[in-house]
Design an enzyme around this catalytic site. Structure first.
Site, PDB file in Angstrom:
ATOM      1  N   CYS A 119       0.867  -1.175   0.000  1.00 35.76           N
ATOM      2  CA  CYS A 119       0.000   0.000   0.000  1.00 35.76           C
ATOM      3  C   CYS A 119       0.906   1.229   0.000  1.00 35.76           C
ATOM      4  CB  CYS A 119      -0.843  -0.081   1.272  1.00 35.76           C
ATOM      5  SG  CYS A 119      -1.845   1.346   1.563  1.00 35.76           S
ATOM      6  N   CYS A 130     -11.242  14.016   5.002  1.00 38.01           N
ATOM      7  CA  CYS A 130     -12.273  13.120   5.545  1.00 38.01           C
ATOM      8  C   CYS A 130     -12.089  13.040   7.064  1.00 38.01           C
ATOM      9  CB  CYS A 130     -12.145  11.734   4.924  1.00 38.01           C
ATOM     10  SG  CYS A 130     -12.205  11.766   3.122  1.00 38.01           S
ATOM     11  N   CYS A 133     -10.266  10.010   8.896  1.00 38.18           N
ATOM     12  CA  CYS A 133      -8.967   9.575   8.356  1.00 38.18           C
ATOM     13  C   CYS A 133      -7.840  10.403   8.965  1.00 38.18           C
ATOM     14  CB  CYS A 133      -8.981   9.740   6.836  1.00 38.18           C
ATOM     15  SG  CYS A 133      -7.374   9.593   6.060  1.00 38.18           S
ATOM     16  N   GLY A 180      -2.901  10.346   0.942  1.00 36.31           N
ATOM     17  CA  GLY A 180      -3.115  11.189  -0.229  1.00 36.31           C
ATOM     18  C   GLY A 180      -4.221  10.728  -1.152  1.00 36.31           C
ATOM     19  N   GLU A 181      -4.684  11.665  -1.963  1.00 36.76           N
ATOM     20  CA  GLU A 181      -5.715  11.388  -2.973  1.00 36.76           C
ATOM     21  C   GLU A 181      -4.998  11.289  -4.322  1.00 36.76           C
ATOM     22  OE1 GLU A 181      -8.958  10.531  -3.583  1.00 36.76           O
ATOM     23  OE2 GLU A 181      -8.132  10.691  -5.594  1.00 36.76           O
ATOM     24  N   SER A 212      -7.143   4.020  -5.644  1.00 41.01           N
ATOM     25  CA  SER A 212      -8.327   4.256  -4.817  1.00 41.01           C
ATOM     26  C   SER A 212      -8.577   5.760  -4.764  1.00 41.01           C
ATOM     27  CB  SER A 212      -8.066   3.717  -3.408  1.00 41.01           C
ATOM     28  OG  SER A 212      -9.127   4.052  -2.544  1.00 41.01           O
ATOM     29  N   LEU A 236     -16.619   5.164  -1.237  1.00 43.05           N
ATOM     30  CA  LEU A 236     -17.974   5.719  -1.239  1.00 43.05           C
ATOM     31  C   LEU A 236     -18.392   6.140   0.176  1.00 43.05           C
ATOM     32  CD1 LEU A 236     -20.121   6.265  -3.367  1.00 43.05           C
ATOM     33  CD2 LEU A 236     -21.125   4.043  -2.838  1.00 43.05           C
ATOM     34  N   HIS A 237     -18.424   5.180   1.091  1.00 42.05           N
ATOM     35  CA  HIS A 237     -18.642   5.417   2.527  1.00 42.05           C
ATOM     36  C   HIS A 237     -20.023   5.927   2.922  1.00 42.05           C
ATOM     37  CE1 HIS A 237     -14.480   4.575   2.552  1.00 42.05           C
ATOM     38  NE2 HIS A 237     -14.011   5.791   2.470  1.00 42.05           N
ATOM     39  N   ASN A 311     -11.059   1.900  11.517  1.00 43.09           N
ATOM     40  CA  ASN A 311      -9.956   1.848  12.471  1.00 43.09           C
ATOM     41  C   ASN A 311      -9.937   3.239  13.120  1.00 43.09           C
ATOM     42  OD1 ASN A 311      -7.680   1.115  13.799  1.00 43.09           O
ATOM     43  ND2 ASN A 311      -6.434   0.768  11.974  1.00 43.09           N
TER      44      ASN A 311
END
Ligand code: SAH
Ligand code: SF4
Length: 380
Positions: A119, A130, A133, A180-181, A212, A236-237, A311
């Site tokens: 990852c 978010c 996060c 990061g995005e 992602s 999505l969440h 988490n």
């Protein structure tokens, strides 16, 4: 030939393009086949510096060391979990920014051989913000360069880890699920993917790479044209705009319907199944109403639902949905005909979720952190 002084950090060997390397070598009177030797050597698992590329003349190794960085990562602090099956690194970059990568090993099972997933981060921090996060809480640092992205993979490939073996055998996967995005840094992320794909370098197949995104629609559309074989996961969440506006604030720019439409375009044009990621937060997005909304969104196209137990970050106002609640949610989705999996909670004990270890080490040098970890490690 005298070397000109170079301002700023040297270029990274992991991101230099072959033509520039060829020109650099030609200017030194080196034969053309050295391009393959240098790139091949720098991506060999046993190499940890230019000095170790012993099939090159010593003068050339020295010149490479003066002109290129073998890695953009200047220091790493690594901790293990899950009996050695998970390892997480905080990497320090040349300007002091810190990013994270995680290695997860999955043992052989039945006909499946052992697999590894790495990852990696695409930015230092993240601007999407978010609230669940840890990366989002820390805010945005800067964009990562293609070399800084690839070097996270090389970190696990090289000594002392040598954890990856030969990418061509297809036993490992790369997921852009660290800090990061990625689609807010699309040019550099796409270049990093092309470098990871390059058969002269690591040669990782595009189908073994997943991007992602929190729902950056223009970036998703670019993936259709530029990286059609890379997997797409959408975080999505929430199934409704009112809840998603809160959980994934970029939803105010690209709302649920636009994000799902982009996912459908990707699936339609590439023939690839899109994964919808859904963090399970107790009594918030785990209701029957959200499950039914999710079913509507997932129906009628090549989508797959992946539920992730939250988490919780330190000081979080939320907790993860208890197992019974997850089971109920899964049943409702499966009864509705959806394809659903629940992600395992790898590395929970080492805060392996996005940005958490970084937050814990903030303000400490990685060396101090390493020494403190050594003091508390059980005697072997
Ligand atoms: N920015 C991208 C990729 C990095 S985040 C994105 O959001 O998709 C990777 C995944 O980790 C996302 O699905 C994200 O929602 C999830 N994540 C972040 N914080 C988490 C936490 N505290 N618990 C569980 N998953 C988390
Ligand atoms: Fe950024 Fe992804 Fe974290 Fe949201 S979940 S703040 S998009 S890294």
């Amino acid at each position: 030939m005298t070397e000109l002084p170079i301002a700023g950090p040297l270029p990274a060997i992991s991101e230099i393009d072959s033509a520039s390397l060829a020109a650099w070598l030609a200017a030194r009177g080196e034969p053309a086949y050295r391009v393959d030797q240098v790139l091949g050597g720098a991506h060999r698992p046993e190499a940890s510096s230019f000095d170790e590329l012993t099939d090159l003349p010593i003068a050339l190794r020295d010149a490479l060391g003066r002109s290129f960085r073998f890695s953009t990562i200047v220091d790493s602090h690594v901790i293990g979990a899950d009996g050695g099956m998970t390892a997480k690194a905080v990497h320090e970059l040349a300007d002091g920014q810190r990013i994270e990568s995680v290695l997860m090993r999955y043992p052989a099972r039945g006909a499946m051989s052992e697999r590894t997933t790495i990852c990696i981060s695409s930015q230092a921090g993240c601007a999407v913000n978010c609230p669940f996060c840890a990366t989002g809480q820390a805010g945005f640092g800067r964009q990562l360069t293609p070399g800084e992205i690839v070097d996270q993979v090389l970190h696990w490939h090289r000594p002392p880890w040598n954890a990856l073996g030969d990418a061509r055998e297809g036993h490992y996967n790369i997921v852009f699920m660290g800090m990061g995005e990625p689609l807010n840094n699309a040019d550099r992320v796409f270049e990093a993917v092309r470098l990871l794909n390059d058969p002269e370098r690591l040669g990782i197949g595009a189908r073994h790479i997943t991007v992602s995104t929190s729902g950056v629609v223009p970036g998703m559309d670019r993936m259709i044209d530029e990286l059609p074989q890379v997997n797409l996961a959408i975080s999505l969440h929430a199934a409704t705009d009112s809840l998603r506006d809160e959980l994934v604030p970029i939803n105010r720019k690209w709302p649920v319907a636009a994000v799902i439409a982009a996912g459908r375009r990707f699936a339609g044009r590439t023939g690839r199944r899109v994964s919808l990621e859904y963090v399970m937060i107790d009594s918030l997005n785990d209701t029957d109403e959200q499950a039914d909304g999710l079913l509507e969104l997932a129906r009628g196209w090549r989508s797959h639902l992946n539920l992730i137990p939250l988490n919780p970050t330190p000081g979080s106002r939320w907790s993860g949905t208890p197992t019974a609640g997850i089971d109920r949610f899964v049943r409702r989705l499966r009864d509705g005909g959806a394809s659903v999996t629940v992600r395992d909670t790898r590395g929970r004990e080492i805060d392996a979720a996005c940005g958490q270890l970084h937050a814990q080490l903030s303000g400490r040098s990685l060396r101090d952190a390493r020494e403190a970890a050594a003091l508390t490690a059980p005697a072997s």
